[in-house]
Design a protein around this motif. Structure first.
Motif, PDB file in Angstrom:
ATOM      1  N   ALA A 195       1.352  44.996  69.363  1.00 44.15           N
ATOM      2  CA  ALA A 195       1.355  43.714  68.436  1.00 44.15           C
ATOM      3  C   ALA A 195       0.812  44.356  67.159  1.00 44.15           C
ATOM      4  O   ALA A 195      -0.124  44.981  67.001  1.00 44.15           O
ATOM      5  CB  ALA A 195       0.558  42.576  68.741  1.00 44.15           C
ATOM      6  N   HIS A 210       6.008  40.078  60.662  1.00 44.98           N
ATOM      7  CA  HIS A 210       5.647  39.888  62.107  1.00 44.98           C
ATOM      8  C   HIS A 210       4.605  38.972  62.091  1.00 44.98           C
ATOM      9  O   HIS A 210       3.298  39.086  62.961  1.00 44.98           O
ATOM     10  CB  HIS A 210       5.212  40.940  62.932  1.00 44.98           C
ATOM     11  CG  HIS A 210       6.424  41.759  62.847  1.00 44.98           C
ATOM     12  ND1 HIS A 210       7.968  41.302  63.058  1.00 44.98           N
ATOM     13  CD2 HIS A 210       6.807  43.447  62.986  1.00 44.98           C
ATOM     14  CE1 HIS A 210       8.746  42.371  63.371  1.00 44.98           C
ATOM     15  NE2 HIS A 210       8.043  43.446  62.854  1.00 44.98           N
ATOM     16  N   TYR A 253      11.233  40.509  73.064  1.00 44.36           N
ATOM     17  CA  TYR A 253      11.967  42.070  72.679  1.00 44.36           C
ATOM     18  C   TYR A 253      13.291  41.889  72.169  1.00 44.36           C
ATOM     19  O   TYR A 253      14.149  41.041  72.661  1.00 44.36           O
ATOM     20  CB  TYR A 253      11.767  42.859  73.892  1.00 44.36           C
ATOM     21  CG  TYR A 253      12.184  44.253  73.842  1.00 44.36           C
ATOM     22  CD1 TYR A 253      11.147  45.129  73.675  1.00 44.36           C
ATOM     23  CD2 TYR A 253      13.456  44.656  73.736  1.00 44.36           C
ATOM     24  CE1 TYR A 253      11.433  46.473  73.589  1.00 44.36           C
ATOM     25  CE2 TYR A 253      13.680  46.058  73.492  1.00 44.36           C
ATOM     26  CZ  TYR A 253      12.826  47.019  73.537  1.00 44.36           C
ATOM     27  OH  TYR A 253      12.993  48.245  73.491  1.00 44.36           O
ATOM     28  N   ASN A 290      -4.198  43.383  68.445  1.00 44.89           N
ATOM     29  CA  ASN A 290      -3.715  42.368  69.479  1.00 44.89           C
ATOM     30  C   ASN A 290      -3.650  40.912  69.066  1.00 44.89           C
ATOM     31  O   ASN A 290      -4.295  40.767  67.742  1.00 44.89           O
ATOM     32  CB  ASN A 290      -4.846  42.414  70.521  1.00 44.89           C
ATOM     33  CG  ASN A 290      -4.726  43.707  71.466  1.00 44.89           C
ATOM     34  OD1 ASN A 290      -4.062  44.405  71.181  1.00 44.89           O
ATOM     35  ND2 ASN A 290      -5.491  43.323  72.603  1.00 44.89           N
ATOM     36  N   PRO A 291      -2.628  40.175  69.440  1.00 43.48           N
ATOM     37  CA  PRO A 291      -2.367  38.753  69.218  1.00 43.48           C
ATOM     38  C   PRO A 291      -3.620  38.117  69.013  1.00 43.48           C
ATOM     39  O   PRO A 291      -4.705  37.938  69.706  1.00 43.48           O
ATOM     40  CB  PRO A 291      -1.656  38.254  70.283  1.00 43.48           C
ATOM     41  CG  PRO A 291      -0.785  39.706  70.866  1.00 43.48           C
ATOM     42  CD  PRO A 291      -1.876  40.624  70.989  1.00 43.48           C
ATOM     43  N   VAL A 313       8.522  45.541  71.436  1.00 51.40           N
ATOM     44  CA  VAL A 313       7.283  45.642  71.853  1.00 51.40           C
ATOM     45  C   VAL A 313       7.174  45.189  73.296  1.00 51.40           C
ATOM     46  O   VAL A 313       7.624  44.163  73.643  1.00 51.40           O
ATOM     47  CB  VAL A 313       6.031  44.738  70.544  1.00 51.40           C
ATOM     48  CG1 VAL A 313       4.693  44.812  71.369  1.00 51.40           C
ATOM     49  CG2 VAL A 313       6.095  45.430  69.347  1.00 51.40           C
ATOM     50  N   ARG A 336       2.791  37.968  69.451  1.00 53.45           N
ATOM     51  CA  ARG A 336       4.027  38.695  70.170  1.00 53.45           C
ATOM     52  C   ARG A 336       4.962  37.947  70.129  1.00 53.45           C
ATOM     53  O   ARG A 336       5.070  36.648  70.315  1.00 53.45           O
ATOM     54  CB  ARG A 336       3.290  38.904  71.584  1.00 53.45           C
ATOM     55  CG  ARG A 336       2.628  39.952  72.134  1.00 53.45           C
ATOM     56  CD  ARG A 336       3.329  41.367  72.315  1.00 53.45           C
ATOM     57  NE  ARG A 336       4.300  41.203  73.282  1.00 53.45           N
ATOM     58  CZ  ARG A 336       4.189  41.230  74.697  1.00 53.45           C
ATOM     59  NH1 ARG A 336       2.822  41.239  75.092  1.00 53.45           N
ATOM     60  NH2 ARG A 336       4.975  41.225  75.430  1.00 53.45           N
ATOM     61  N   ASP A 340       0.572  43.642  74.639  1.00 52.83           N
ATOM     62  CA  ASP A 340      -0.451  43.252  73.430  1.00 52.83           C
ATOM     63  C   ASP A 340      -0.896  44.375  72.551  1.00 52.83           C
ATOM     64  O   ASP A 340      -1.122  44.244  71.469  1.00 52.83           O
ATOM     65  CB  ASP A 340      -1.541  42.498  73.970  1.00 52.83           C
ATOM     66  CG  ASP A 340      -1.263  41.057  74.343  1.00 52.83           C
ATOM     67  OD1 ASP A 340       0.011  40.564  74.122  1.00 52.83           O
ATOM     68  OD2 ASP A 340      -2.073  40.239  74.918  1.00 52.83           O
ATOM     69  N   TYR A 351      12.312  43.490  67.085  1.00 55.14           N
ATOM     70  CA  TYR A 351      10.951  43.611  67.540  1.00 55.14           C
ATOM     71  C   TYR A 351      10.992  44.489  69.059  1.00 55.14           C
ATOM     72  O   TYR A 351      11.173  43.640  69.904  1.00 55.14           O
ATOM     73  CB  TYR A 351      10.452  42.272  67.506  1.00 55.14           C
ATOM     74  CG  TYR A 351       8.841  42.289  67.739  1.00 55.14           C
ATOM     75  CD1 TYR A 351       8.085  42.496  66.906  1.00 55.14           C
ATOM     76  CD2 TYR A 351       8.527  41.902  69.056  1.00 55.14           C
ATOM     77  CE1 TYR A 351       6.591  42.435  67.426  1.00 55.14           C
ATOM     78  CE2 TYR A 351       6.987  41.863  69.355  1.00 55.14           C
ATOM     79  CZ  TYR A 351       6.146  41.994  68.449  1.00 55.14           C
ATOM     80  OH  TYR A 351       4.760  41.912  68.585  1.00 55.14           O
TER      81      TYR A 351
END
Length: 225
Positions: free
Chosen positions: A181, A141, A169, A79-80, A175, A166, A178, A173
């Motif tokens: 990520a 990323h 979109y 997660n971020p 996604v 994050r 979260d 990327y």
């Protein structure tokens, strides 16, 4: 074909024993003492190929080094806000000290816009005793890069390169939450081919889990160790 922390050091020694059991037909042509371990580029817990779509056997490779497409790639999930670090171990299997320096800092997506996918940070691992380059890794990323992470900087195993994040979109990327990520990791040997450790999708990792080896001499890419 191409031209020719303390705990992490201990894991390398264990790998030498395991690697010695690899049959000659697996493609190794040089001594396993050349190897350096590759770890998740995320400090703490992370997840290998969370959704079963980004394992090294088939995941896209985007970047090149020394004029060659990188050997293998995988997405490592967290997660971020998690700290992103170098994936290279601090000693080779022969016990030689390994130094890592930054060779690339740029927007990772072709648009050149950080909002589309964050930074690509390229790292080069060198055997200091032999004064020889072993491999490179592209860590993609990355968000919130510190000002000191610039081309030419030397980084240790726990030097913060940035954070998981994050991004909007896009074709670069895709996604939606979260839980998606991730860090996109690519690895390439200076000579011949590195390898990845085969594991099932959604496998839990720690920052001491070996996920691949660089400095080995496999005959093709991508290839499992």
């Amino acid at each position: 074909m191409k031209i020719s922390s303390v705990v992490r050091q201990a894991v390398v020694g264990l790998l030498v024993v395991g690697a010695a059991l690899v049959p000659a037909g697996a493609g190794q042509a040089h001594a396993v003492a050349d190897a350096v371990s590759v770890y998740p580029p995320i400090q703490g817990a992370s997840t290998w190929d969370r959704f079963g779509l980004s394992g090294p056997a088939s995941h896209h490779r985007v970047f090149s080094n020394w004029g060659y497409l990188n050997d293998w790639s995988v997405d490592i999930y967290r997660n971020p806000g998690a700290t992103v670090v170098s994936p290279f171990g601090t000693k080779s299997a022969a016990g030689h000290p390994i130094s890592v320096r930054v060779v690339t800092v740029r927007a990772g997506c072709a648009t050149g816009n950080l909002a589309d996918g964050g930074y690509r940070i390229g790292l080069e691992a060198r055997d200091d005793r032999l004064d020889a380059v072993i491999a490179r890794a592209d860590v993609m990323h990355v968000a919130n890069k510190p000002a000191g992470i610039v081309v030419g900087a030397t980084v240790g195993p726990w030097t913060k390169l940035g954070e998981t994040g994050r991004f909007r979109y896009s074709s670069c990327y895709q996604v939606n939450g979260d839980s998606g990520a991730h860090i996109h990791l690519e690895v390439i040997n200076q000579h011949r081919y590195s390898c990845y450790i085969r594991r099932s999708a959604n496998t839990a990792l720690t920052d001491l889990t070996v996920i691949g080896r660089a400095g080995v001499h496999y005959s093709g890419a991508p290839q499992a160790c």
